[in-house]
Design an enzyme around this catalytic site. Structure first.
Site, PDB file in Angstrom:
ATOM      1  N   HIS A  47       0.831  -1.209   0.000  1.00  0.00           N
ATOM      2  CA  HIS A  47       0.000   0.000   0.000  1.00  0.00           C
ATOM      3  C   HIS A  47       0.865   1.258   0.000  1.00  0.00           C
ATOM      4  O   HIS A  47       0.558   2.247  -0.686  1.00  0.00           O
ATOM      5  CB  HIS A  47      -0.917  -0.026   1.225  1.00  0.00           C
ATOM      6  N   GLU A  50       2.081   1.921  -3.483  1.00  0.00           N
ATOM      7  CA  GLU A  50       1.032   2.532  -4.307  1.00  0.00           C
ATOM      8  C   GLU A  50       0.980   4.042  -4.087  1.00  0.00           C
ATOM      9  O   GLU A  50       0.845   4.820  -5.033  1.00  0.00           O
ATOM     10  CB  GLU A  50      -0.312   1.885  -3.959  1.00  0.00           C
ATOM     11  N   HIS A  51       1.110   4.479  -2.829  1.00  0.00           N
ATOM     12  CA  HIS A  51       1.124   5.917  -2.535  1.00  0.00           C
ATOM     13  C   HIS A  51       2.365   6.591  -3.112  1.00  0.00           C
ATOM     14  O   HIS A  51       2.283   7.654  -3.719  1.00  0.00           O
ATOM     15  CB  HIS A  51       1.098   6.136  -1.016  1.00  0.00           C
ATOM     16  N   GLU A 127      -4.348   7.635   8.031  1.00  0.00           N
ATOM     17  CA  GLU A 127      -5.344   6.746   7.419  1.00  0.00           C
ATOM     18  C   GLU A 127      -5.626   5.556   8.333  1.00  0.00           C
ATOM     19  O   GLU A 127      -6.780   5.140   8.494  1.00  0.00           O
ATOM     20  CB  GLU A 127      -4.825   6.279   6.061  1.00  0.00           C
TER      21      GLU A 127
END
Length: 430
Positions: A47, A50-51, A127
């Site tokens: 993840h 991806e950022h 998040e």
């Protein structure tokens, strides 16, 4: 015209579908690697990658990536799931080459700058905190963690604050080099696109991408089930009750999808009518079936008040068990119609269609036509569904509950309800 598929010399699969009367193109790169492909010390790195992919390359800053796509009115984004990561864009037809160039750039030349990394680690920690503060989000994380205890397939995609803060730029580069290869990637476009032109653009920018990803496939999943409860002082409780489901490739996958619709696929479903409308035991209830490459989970999510928890779970179990005794033909026909309508509605969206094609190629090795899918659904009988229901709901359950859950029956009592004959379940629920 249908879906056209080509394969580049490095093994990269390229697919397109021209959609008449659409002036835009939805396109993207899908990678068969997600959170499940992480090592034990890499929780959350898929993840984070991806950022970080949008935070600058050798030739573009983070501002350049954002402004160049938005200067032409386009959109660009990415997503990480358990088994895949996708990088995608939507633009007008004439801007397709720019979108491909941007996506290829972030996949081949991302810098993972140290200052950008520190900022993005902070963003992801926020998040994680937001997810923890949202009970109807965190309950699903706890559900999968319990269903697949101590396995990467069950871990939260976001990672933990400790793991996310620990990653270096080199670790992200290493993960990408190990997991991203042409053999695990599919490039797809749908909408105002011609196949030959799209293939040429992809060949220019990704034709030299490494052919193979050396990373080992993830370990086989082992559904174990179990019980998780977090007592919080909230107005309502979030409860997920689940069982071992079916993988994408097995015979009962589509039957499981239809069964979830019959049980909790809309306002006419059994759970909505019995649990919400007739008994008023919750304000939200639905069923779901998630398939993975080698396993799956079948579950029910309900949101209810403190005073209704004790009665809710026995009623849910009762409705699940009833499907092993009787499913009506009108219920099966309604579920088929819902599936078909959903398929047709999503096919009218270029972005949804591109995503469907990519998933099908990664999972099945080829695109599957709507006609073939409907043929599979038409072959599912009531007898298959009742037999499947009996087998599904005899597996060890998984319970995840967050909120004022003190009155929820002990796990052993729930096991006893599942083992009880149907009339006894109804009596205890009343």
């Amino acid at each position: 015209m249908g879906v056209e598929v080509s394969r580049l010399s490095n093994g990269l699969t390229v697919a397109t579908e021209t959609l008449p009367h659409i002036e835009t193109v939805a396109l993207g790169v899908w990678v068969k690697s997600g959170s499940r492909n992480e090592r034990e010390d890499e929780h959350g790195i898929a993840h984070l990658l991806e950022h970080m992919a949008f935070k600058g390359t050798g030739s573009r800053s983070a501002w350049d990536i954002a402004s160049q796509i938005e200067d032409v009115g386009g959109e660009i984004n990415a997503a990480t799931s358990v088994e895949t990561t996708s990088f995608y864009a939507r633009v007008l037809r004439d801007d397709m080459p720019l979108a491909i160039d941007l996506l290829a750039d972030i996949l081949t030349d991302s810098k993972f700058d140290a200052e950008e990394l520190e900022r993005e680690q902070h963003v992801i920690m926020q998040e994680i905190g937001a997810a923890h503060d949202t009970p109807d989000d965190i309950v699903f994380d706890r559900f999968t963690e319990t269903a697949f205890r101590h396995q990467t397939i069950g871990r939260s995609i976001l990672g933990t604050p400790e793991t996310v803060k620990s990653f270096s730029a080199q670790q992200i580069h290493d993960f990408m080099a190990r997991q991203y290869g042409a053999d695990r990637m599919v490039v797809v476009a749908a909408g105002a696109v011609t196949h030959d032109e799209f293939v040429r653009e992809v060949e220019k920018r990704l034709g030299a991408f490494r052919p193979n990803a050396p990373g080992l496939p993830p370990a086989s999943a082992n559904y174990v089930g179990g019980d998780f409860r977090e007592d919080r002082d909230l107005m309502d409780a979030q409860i997920v009750l689940g069982f071992e489901g079916r993988a994408y490739h097995v015979r009962d996958f589509y039957a499981s999808q239809l069964l979830s619709m019959i049980l909790g696929g809309g306002m006419s479903s059994r759970l909505f009518q019995e649990v919400r409308e007739r008994r008023g035991l919750c304000y939200s209830v639905y069923a779901f079936h998630w398939g993975f490459s080698d396993t799956g989970v079948f579950g029910v999510h309900a949101a209810t008040g403190r005073e209704d928890i004790a009665e809710l779970v026995p009623v849910l179990l009762s409705e699940l068990q009833k499907t092993g005794e009787l499913i009506k033909i009108e219920e099966l026909n309604r579920a088929r119609a819902q599936y078909r309508a959903g398929l047709m509605m999503s096919s009218e969206s270029a972005a949804s269609r591109a995503s469907q094609i990519a998933r099908q190629i990664m999972l099945f090795g080829r695109p599957i036509s709507k006609e073939e899918l409907m043929d599979r659904l038409s072959g599912i009988t009531i007898e298959r569904l009742t037999d499947l229901s009996t087998r599904l709901f005899s597996t060890r359950p998984t319970i995840a509950a967050v909120g004022p859950v003190g009155t929820l029956a002990p796990f052993e009592d729930i096991l006893g309800l599942l083992a009880s004959p149907q009339p006894h379940v109804r009596k205890m629920a009343g």
